[in-house]
Design a protein around this motif. Structure first.
Motif, PDB file in Angstrom:
ATOM      1  N   GLU A  51      11.025 -12.213  26.440  1.00  0.00           N
ATOM      2  CA  GLU A  51      10.236 -11.597  26.426  1.00  0.00           C
ATOM      3  C   GLU A  51       9.737 -10.627  24.827  1.00  0.00           C
ATOM      4  OE1 GLU A  51      12.277 -10.933  30.111  1.00  0.00           O
ATOM      5  OE2 GLU A  51      13.144 -10.731  28.677  1.00  0.00           O
TER       6      GLU A  51
ATOM      7  N   PHE B 183       9.087 -12.685  22.332  1.00  0.00           N
ATOM      8  CA  PHE B 183       8.797 -13.982  21.956  1.00  0.00           C
ATOM      9  C   PHE B 183       7.140 -13.663  22.787  1.00  0.00           C
ATOM     10  CE2 PHE B 183      12.038 -15.945  21.342  1.00  0.00           C
ATOM     11  CZ  PHE B 183      12.475 -16.884  20.604  1.00  0.00           C
ATOM     12  N   LYS B 184       6.779 -13.469  23.514  1.00  0.00           N
ATOM     13  CA  LYS B 184       5.564 -13.017  23.981  1.00  0.00           C
ATOM     14  C   LYS B 184       4.924 -11.803  23.531  1.00  0.00           C
ATOM     15  CE  LYS B 184       6.745 -13.520  29.339  1.00  0.00           C
ATOM     16  NZ  LYS B 184       5.984 -12.586  30.107  1.00  0.00           N
TER      17      LYS B 184
ATOM     18  N   SER C 234       4.010 -17.019  26.007  1.00  0.00           N
ATOM     19  CA  SER C 234       4.925 -16.836  24.261  1.00  0.00           C
ATOM     20  C   SER C 234       4.745 -17.858  23.734  1.00  0.00           C
ATOM     21  CB  SER C 234       6.650 -17.327  24.420  1.00  0.00           C
ATOM     22  OG  SER C 234       6.953 -16.461  25.925  1.00  0.00           O
TER      23      SER C 234
ATOM     24  N   GLU D  94      10.464 -21.633  23.937  1.00  0.00           N
ATOM     25  CA  GLU D  94      11.200 -20.850  23.320  1.00  0.00           C
ATOM     26  C   GLU D  94      12.643 -21.422  22.415  1.00  0.00           C
ATOM     27  OE1 GLU D  94       9.337 -18.094  26.291  1.00  0.00           O
ATOM     28  OE2 GLU D  94      10.917 -19.973  26.461  1.00  0.00           O
TER      29      GLU D  94
END
Length: 328
Positions: free
Chosen positions: A62, A64-65, A91, A240
Motif C-alpha cells: 500500500e 506505493f499508493k 500505485s 510494484e
C-alpha cells in the motif's frame, strides 16, 4: 557496501547465493530507501541484526499508493501505475533504470519459454492499452519487438483480425503465444472458436469489472474449450515489481532464480508459514534493487515443496488490481 550488479543478480543459481545477495540488498535498501527505513524503524527493528531472509520485514504494498518508494536518487526513467476503478487510489512505481526491468523479463521469458525469436507474440490487452503507465504493456511491446516477427502485434477489439492471424499461425505451424486479459479472451470466444492445440494461451488475470469473476478451474476449462488447448498459462506480476513468475498450467507458478515467494501468517506478519499453509504472499524481487525488493502483497497463496506456489485470491476489503487475481 557496494550493491550487487546485474550480472550477479541475473546469474543467481542456488539458494545460498540468493540469500547472500538478498541480505546485501536489504542492508542497502534499509539505509537508502526512506520509506522502507521509516517502516523498519517503526517496527523497532535493528536492520544491522538481520542475518537471515526469514527475519527481513516486508514493506506493505500500500505504500506505493502514497509514497515514492526509491532506494536511488537517480531520475525516474519510467513511472508504472496500477489499474483501478474510478475513485480508487492507484500505485506508482518509479523506475530509475529501465534496463533492470528489460533484462528481468527477457531473461525470465528465455528461462521458461526459450528464444523469443522462435515465437509469434499476439496480445489481446484492451484495458491495458486504453490507459498509460502499464508495466505489462511495456513488457509485451518489447517481446513483440524482440520476436522480430511481422505477424506479432497487439489487438484491441478487432477480434476478426485476431482470429485470422491465429488461423494463419496454425497453418504455418509457427509457435505462437496469445497474451490476453481474462475478459478479452472470453469476449473473443463469444464469436470465435478455434482448435489450436499448439497455441500458448497466457492469461494475465482480471475481469476489470467487465464480467463476473470466475473460479480459476472454471475459467481455464472454458478457455481450453474455446481455443482447443490442454492448459492455460499465466503470469504473476504487478506494478510494484520488476519480475514475474509463470505458470504453465493448473495455476501453479514458478519464480525465476532472482525472485522468491514466502508465505506470511495473516495474524502475525513477521512469521512465515510452512508449505501447504494459506497466508499472505510476500515477494522478494532482487531486480527491484532501486526501489524495494521486499514487498508484502495483498494476495493470498500457499507454497509447495519445490518452491512453486499458488495464488488463492486476495485479502478481504482489498482493491482489485491487475495481477493474477482469480479466486481459486
Amino acid at each position: 557496501m557496494n550493491t550487487p550488479d546485474k550480472q550477479r543478480i541475473f546469474s543467481i543459481s542456488n539458494p545460498a547465493d540468493f540469500n547472500a545477495t538478498a541480505l546485501q540488498i536489504f542492508q542497502h535498501q534499509a539505509k537508502n530507501c526512506e520509506v522502507y527505513h521509516q517502516f523498519i524503524s517503526g517496527l523497532k527493528i535493528d536492520a544491522g541484526k538481520i542475518k537471515a531472509i526469514e527475519q527481513i520485514p516486508f514493506l506493505p504494498i500500500e505504500f506505493f499508493k502514497s509514497r515514492r518508494v526509491l532506494s536511488s536518487h537517480a531520475h525516474a526513467e519510467l513511472t508504472f501505475t496500477s489499474s483501478g476503478t474510478t475513485g480508487i487510489t492507484t500505485s506508482s512505481h518509479y523506475v530509475t533504470d529501465k534496463t533492470w526491468y528489460e533484462q528481468s523479463f527477457n531473461d525470465a521469458f528465455k528461462l521458461f519459454y526459450g528464444d523469443i525469436k522462435d515465437y509469434t507474440v499476439l496480445a489481446l490487452l484492451p484495458s491495458y492499452l486504453e490507459r498509460e503507465g502499464s508495466s505489462l504493456i511495456y513488457m509485451v511491446q518489447h517481446l513483440i519487438k524482440e520476436s522480430a516477427n511481422p505477424d506479432s502485434g497487439f489487438f484491441l477489439y478487432n477480434h476478426d483480425e485476431l482470429y485470422h492471424q491465429l488461423k494463419k499461425q496454425q497453418q504455418a505451424q509457427k509457435p505462437t503465444i496469445l497474451i490476453g486479459v481474462t475478459f478479452g479472451l472470453l469476449d473473443f470466444m463469444e464469436n470465435y472458436q478455434i482448435n489450436f492445440p499448439e497455441l500458448i494461451i497466457m492469461e494475465t488475470g482480471g475481469m476489470k469489472g467487465r464480467r463476473k469473476e470466475m473460479i480459476r478451474e472454471e475459467l481455464h476449462a472454458v478457455l481450453c474449450g474455446g481455443f482447443g488447448v490442454k492448459a492455460i498459462h499465466s503470469e504473476y506480476g504487478m506494478t510494484e515489481l520488476l519480475s514475474q513468475a509463470y505458470s504453465t498450467g493448473d495455476g501453479i507458478f514458478v519464480c525465476p532464480p532472482w525472485m522468491k515467494i514466502m508465505i506470511r501468517d495473516t495474524n502475525d506478519p513477521m512469521s512465515t508459514l510452512a508449505n501447504g499453509k494459506t497466508g499472505g504472499i510476500n515477494v522478494i524481487d532482487l531486480a527491484n534493487i532501486n526501489s524495494c525488493s521486499f514487498i508484502a502483497t495483498q494476495d493470498l497463496g500457499k507454497m509447495y515443496p519445490n518452491d512453486s506456489f499458488e495464488v488463492l485470491g486476495r485479502f478481504d476489503q482489498s482493491d482489485i488490481r491487475g495481477c493474477n487475481l482469480l479466486i481459486a
